[in-house]
Design a protein around this motif. Structure first.
Motif, PDB file in Angstrom:
ATOM      1  N   ALA A  74      42.112  45.234  45.564  1.00  0.00           N
ATOM      2  CA  ALA A  74      41.818  43.851  45.930  1.00  0.00           C
ATOM      3  C   ALA A  74      43.054  42.990  45.692  1.00  0.00           C
ATOM      4  O   ALA A  74      43.770  43.175  44.710  1.00  0.00           O
ATOM      5  CB  ALA A  74      40.643  43.331  45.104  1.00  0.00           C
ATOM      6  N   SER A  75      43.325  42.078  46.614  1.00  0.00           N
ATOM      7  CA  SER A  75      44.475  41.191  46.462  1.00  0.00           C
ATOM      8  C   SER A  75      44.246  40.252  45.289  1.00  0.00           C
ATOM      9  O   SER A  75      43.100  39.968  44.908  1.00  0.00           O
ATOM     10  CB  SER A  75      44.710  40.385  47.740  1.00  0.00           C
ATOM     11  OG  SER A  75      43.571  39.597  48.038  1.00  0.00           O
ATOM     12  N   TRP A  85      37.954  37.784  40.132  1.00  0.00           N
ATOM     13  CA  TRP A  85      36.590  38.335  40.170  1.00  0.00           C
ATOM     14  C   TRP A  85      36.524  39.511  41.148  1.00  0.00           C
ATOM     15  O   TRP A  85      35.861  40.514  40.861  1.00  0.00           O
ATOM     16  CB  TRP A  85      35.593  37.261  40.594  1.00  0.00           C
ATOM     17  CG  TRP A  85      34.178  37.768  40.665  1.00  0.00           C
ATOM     18  CD1 TRP A  85      33.259  37.790  39.647  1.00  0.00           C
ATOM     19  CD2 TRP A  85      33.519  38.348  41.803  1.00  0.00           C
ATOM     20  NE1 TRP A  85      32.082  38.346  40.075  1.00  0.00           N
ATOM     21  CE2 TRP A  85      32.211  38.709  41.396  1.00  0.00           C
ATOM     22  CE3 TRP A  85      33.897  38.610  43.115  1.00  0.00           C
ATOM     23  CZ2 TRP A  85      31.289  39.294  42.265  1.00  0.00           C
ATOM     24  CZ3 TRP A  85      32.994  39.202  43.976  1.00  0.00           C
ATOM     25  CH2 TRP A  85      31.708  39.539  43.554  1.00  0.00           C
ATOM     26  N   GLU A  86      37.189  39.423  42.276  1.00  0.00           N
ATOM     27  CA  GLU A  86      37.188  40.529  43.240  1.00  0.00           C
ATOM     28  C   GLU A  86      37.824  41.778  42.646  1.00  0.00           C
ATOM     29  O   GLU A  86      37.358  42.899  42.892  1.00  0.00           O
ATOM     30  CB  GLU A  86      37.918  40.098  44.514  1.00  0.00           C
ATOM     31  CG  GLU A  86      37.133  39.071  45.326  1.00  0.00           C
ATOM     32  CD  GLU A  86      37.900  38.566  46.530  1.00  0.00           C
ATOM     33  OE1 GLU A  86      39.154  38.714  46.538  1.00  0.00           O
ATOM     34  OE2 GLU A  86      37.273  38.031  47.456  1.00  0.00           O
ATOM     35  N   MET A  92      34.490  47.395  38.377  1.00  0.00           N
ATOM     36  CA  MET A  92      33.095  47.693  38.040  1.00  0.00           C
ATOM     37  C   MET A  92      32.573  48.836  38.902  1.00  0.00           C
ATOM     38  O   MET A  92      31.889  49.746  38.412  1.00  0.00           O
ATOM     39  CB  MET A  92      32.241  46.438  38.268  1.00  0.00           C
ATOM     40  CG  MET A  92      30.772  46.578  37.922  1.00  0.00           C
ATOM     41  SD  MET A  92      30.401  46.368  36.180  1.00  0.00           S
ATOM     42  CE  MET A  92      29.874  48.007  35.749  1.00  0.00           C
ATOM     43  N   ALA A  93      32.896  48.802  40.169  1.00  0.00           N
ATOM     44  CA  ALA A  93      32.384  49.812  41.096  1.00  0.00           C
ATOM     45  C   ALA A  93      32.923  51.211  40.792  1.00  0.00           C
ATOM     46  O   ALA A  93      32.234  52.213  41.037  1.00  0.00           O
ATOM     47  CB  ALA A  93      32.730  49.427  42.535  1.00  0.00           C
ATOM     48  N   PHE A  94      34.152  51.269  40.247  1.00  0.00           N
ATOM     49  CA  PHE A  94      34.767  52.577  39.971  1.00  0.00           C
ATOM     50  C   PHE A  94      35.098  52.730  38.485  1.00  0.00           C
ATOM     51  O   PHE A  94      36.059  53.406  38.127  1.00  0.00           O
ATOM     52  CB  PHE A  94      36.046  52.731  40.808  1.00  0.00           C
ATOM     53  CG  PHE A  94      35.819  52.732  42.290  1.00  0.00           C
ATOM     54  CD1 PHE A  94      35.397  53.881  42.936  1.00  0.00           C
ATOM     55  CD2 PHE A  94      36.008  51.578  43.035  1.00  0.00           C
ATOM     56  CE1 PHE A  94      35.187  53.886  44.310  1.00  0.00           C
ATOM     57  CE2 PHE A  94      35.793  51.564  44.406  1.00  0.00           C
ATOM     58  CZ  PHE A  94      35.375  52.729  45.041  1.00  0.00           C
ATOM     59  N   PHE A  95      34.271  52.115  37.639  1.00  0.00           N
ATOM     60  CA  PHE A  95      34.591  52.096  36.210  1.00  0.00           C
ATOM     61  C   PHE A  95      34.681  53.511  35.620  1.00  0.00           C
ATOM     62  O   PHE A  95      35.529  53.786  34.776  1.00  0.00           O
ATOM     63  CB  PHE A  95      33.557  51.281  35.436  1.00  0.00           C
ATOM     64  CG  PHE A  95      33.939  51.047  34.002  1.00  0.00           C
ATOM     65  CD1 PHE A  95      34.821  50.039  33.668  1.00  0.00           C
ATOM     66  CD2 PHE A  95      33.427  51.842  32.983  1.00  0.00           C
ATOM     67  CE1 PHE A  95      35.200  49.819  32.346  1.00  0.00           C
ATOM     68  CE2 PHE A  95      33.797  51.636  31.663  1.00  0.00           C
ATOM     69  CZ  PHE A  95      34.688  50.619  31.343  1.00  0.00           C
ATOM     70  N   GLY A  96      33.824  54.379  36.058  1.00  0.00           N
ATOM     71  CA  GLY A  96      33.817  55.737  35.518  1.00  0.00           C
ATOM     72  C   GLY A  96      35.102  56.495  35.773  1.00  0.00           C
ATOM     73  O   GLY A  96      35.396  57.484  35.069  1.00  0.00           O
ATOM     74  N   VAL A 136      30.787  40.036  36.512  1.00  0.00           N
ATOM     75  CA  VAL A 136      30.580  40.406  37.917  1.00  0.00           C
ATOM     76  C   VAL A 136      29.239  39.872  38.407  1.00  0.00           C
ATOM     77  O   VAL A 136      29.144  39.301  39.504  1.00  0.00           O
ATOM     78  CB  VAL A 136      30.659  41.936  38.094  1.00  0.00           C
ATOM     79  CG1 VAL A 136      30.191  42.341  39.495  1.00  0.00           C
ATOM     80  CG2 VAL A 136      32.094  42.416  37.870  1.00  0.00           C
ATOM     81  N   ASP A 137      28.192  40.021  37.594  1.00  0.00           N
ATOM     82  CA  ASP A 137      26.864  39.554  37.998  1.00  0.00           C
ATOM     83  C   ASP A 137      26.790  38.031  38.058  1.00  0.00           C
ATOM     84  O   ASP A 137      26.336  37.450  39.049  1.00  0.00           O
ATOM     85  CB  ASP A 137      25.806  40.085  37.032  1.00  0.00           C
ATOM     86  CG  ASP A 137      25.534  41.565  37.224  1.00  0.00           C
ATOM     87  OD1 ASP A 137      25.916  42.113  38.274  1.00  0.00           O
ATOM     88  OD2 ASP A 137      24.927  42.188  36.323  1.00  0.00           O
ATOM     89  N   ALA A 138      27.217  37.378  36.986  1.00  0.00           N
ATOM     90  CA  ALA A 138      27.116  35.917  36.928  1.00  0.00           C
ATOM     91  C   ALA A 138      28.073  35.254  37.899  1.00  0.00           C
ATOM     92  O   ALA A 138      27.781  34.182  38.448  1.00  0.00           O
ATOM     93  CB  ALA A 138      27.395  35.433  35.502  1.00  0.00           C
ATOM     94  N   GLY A 139      29.223  35.881  38.139  1.00  0.00           N
ATOM     95  CA  GLY A 139      30.225  35.254  38.993  1.00  0.00           C
ATOM     96  C   GLY A 139      29.950  35.356  40.476  1.00  0.00           C
ATOM     97  O   GLY A 139      30.498  34.583  41.266  1.00  0.00           O
ATOM     98  N   GLU A 140      29.088  36.277  40.878  1.00  0.00           N
ATOM     99  CA  GLU A 140      28.876  36.508  42.308  1.00  0.00           C
ATOM    100  C   GLU A 140      28.402  35.260  43.039  1.00  0.00           C
ATOM    101  O   GLU A 140      28.892  34.940  44.132  1.00  0.00           O
ATOM    102  CB  GLU A 140      27.889  37.650  42.519  1.00  0.00           C
ATOM    103  CG  GLU A 140      27.702  38.028  43.977  1.00  0.00           C
ATOM    104  CD  GLU A 140      26.918  39.308  44.174  1.00  0.00           C
ATOM    105  OE1 GLU A 140      26.848  39.783  45.316  1.00  0.00           O
ATOM    106  OE2 GLU A 140      26.373  39.841  43.186  1.00  0.00           O
ATOM    107  N   VAL A 141      27.448  34.534  42.463  1.00  0.00           N
ATOM    108  CA  VAL A 141      26.919  33.346  43.144  1.00  0.00           C
ATOM    109  C   VAL A 141      27.979  32.255  43.243  1.00  0.00           C
ATOM    110  O   VAL A 141      27.999  31.473  44.206  1.00  0.00           O
ATOM    111  CB  VAL A 141      25.663  32.798  42.430  1.00  0.00           C
ATOM    112  CG1 VAL A 141      24.493  33.745  42.600  1.00  0.00           C
ATOM    113  CG2 VAL A 141      25.924  32.527  40.957  1.00  0.00           C
TER     114      VAL A 141
END
Length: 321
Positions: A74-75, A85-86, A92-96, A136-141
């Motif tokens: 992400a830029s 946040w991006e 988050m998506a690739f944390f593992g 990530v959850d709180a920031g999305e909105v």
């Protein structure tokens, strides 16, 4: 419309001397952008700073990461929190895969690599995961609202709805990542799960409170103006069914004097009748253009209100080189 540095405030006060009917609106998207800076996430702050520095000047590292995940990094721009946040959302998506990736490339900025792996040690990793999920959850909105507010077109007519949706999102507290991570870390133990949930809420609470304080107190007057601006959205006015008293809310715009407000009240029945026939998805600007003759007062007022911007992004795009 202005950004919020104090120098711009001084300029606006000077302009008020010459143009007393100006409406002073600080950029809403810049204000929302500050929400993310208020989150209290010490482990995540350290991690994301190092993570960004690992890639920002290292094209080889970015290529390795893209080949591994199938997604380009992400830029990032320090001028906007939603850029960060991006990046966090992607982590988050690739944390593992973060730890294996770092371990597979020890030659990649060794000092930064080592510090990142220290933050991923079991003693801090759980806190890092919770902080990341909470942001990530709180920031999305907030990111969604910023994208809408920084768009083009007559956004003054829909600004209040965007803010209302954002406020509702805060109240709903839909945190799917937090829920998944807390379930995993608690091992199904209710007391432990509750502790992690409370920690996640504590991380984002200062940012959420900042938003609520700003838009219900400091910016109450301009928010009221955008609420009144909905009266110039024909499809919305059918839903609102305003009476003459509701038109008084347009006094929030200082360039409308009492005599003009009275003229709008007189023409209100005609406006409501015309608006009743609007189709879904109509072009608002075209609608007002087509009703200039039969709704002269309301169309004149609409041409002024539509020019009011809630974000400086459109102007910045025009003047950016």
């Amino acid at each position: 419309m202005r950004d919020r540095p104090s120098s711009n405030g001084v300029a606006m006060r000077t302009l008020h001397v010459v143009y007393p009917n100006l409406i002073d609106i600080g950029c809403y998207s810049h204000t929302i952008d500050l929400v993310g800076e208020k989150f209290r996430t010490p482990n995540l702050d350290s991690f994301i700073h190092l993570w960004i520095s690992l890639f920002v000047h290292n094209p080889r590292a970015r290529l390795w990461r893209k080949n591994r995940t199938g997604k380009a990094m992400a830029s990032y721009s320090s001028a906007r929190w939603w850029n960060k946040w991006e990046v966090m959302s992607q982590v988050m998506a690739f944390f593992g895969d973060v730890t294996p990736f770092l371990q597979d490339h020890p030659e990649m900025s060794p000092a930064t690599n080592r510090k990142l792996l220290e933050l991923l040690h079991p003693t801090t990793k759980d806190y890092l995961q919770i902080e990341l999920a909470a942001v990530v959850d709180a920031g999305e909105v907030f990111v969604e609202a910023t994208n809408k507010l920084e768009g083009d077109g007559p956004l003054a007519l829909t600004c209040f709805e965007v803010l209302s949706t954002l406020n509702a999102g805060i109240q709903v507290c839909h945190y799917p990542n937090v829920q998944a991570i807390t379930q995993e870390l608690s091992g199904g133990t209710p007391a432990v799960l509750q502790q992690w949930v409370e920690y996640a809420k504590a991380c984002v609470k200062p940012g959420l409170q900042y938003f609520l304080d700003k838009f219900t107190q400091d910016l109450k007057e301009t928010v009221g103006a955008f609420k009144a601006a909905r009266l110039f959205f024909p499809a919305k006015v059918v839903e609102l069914k305003p009476d003459a008293a509701a038109v008084d809310s347009l006094q929030a715009f200082p360039f409308f004097d009492k005599s003009f407000i009275a003229a709008l009240k007189y023409e209100l029945p005609s406006y409501l009748a015309k608006a009743a026939d609007t189709d879904a998805g109509f072009d608002q600007l075209e609608w007002w253009k087509n009703h200039t003759a039969d709704l002269p007062q309301w169309s004149a007022a609409a041409s002024d209100v539509i020019l009011v911007q809630q974000s400086s992004a459109a102007a910045e795009r025009i003047f950016s080189l």
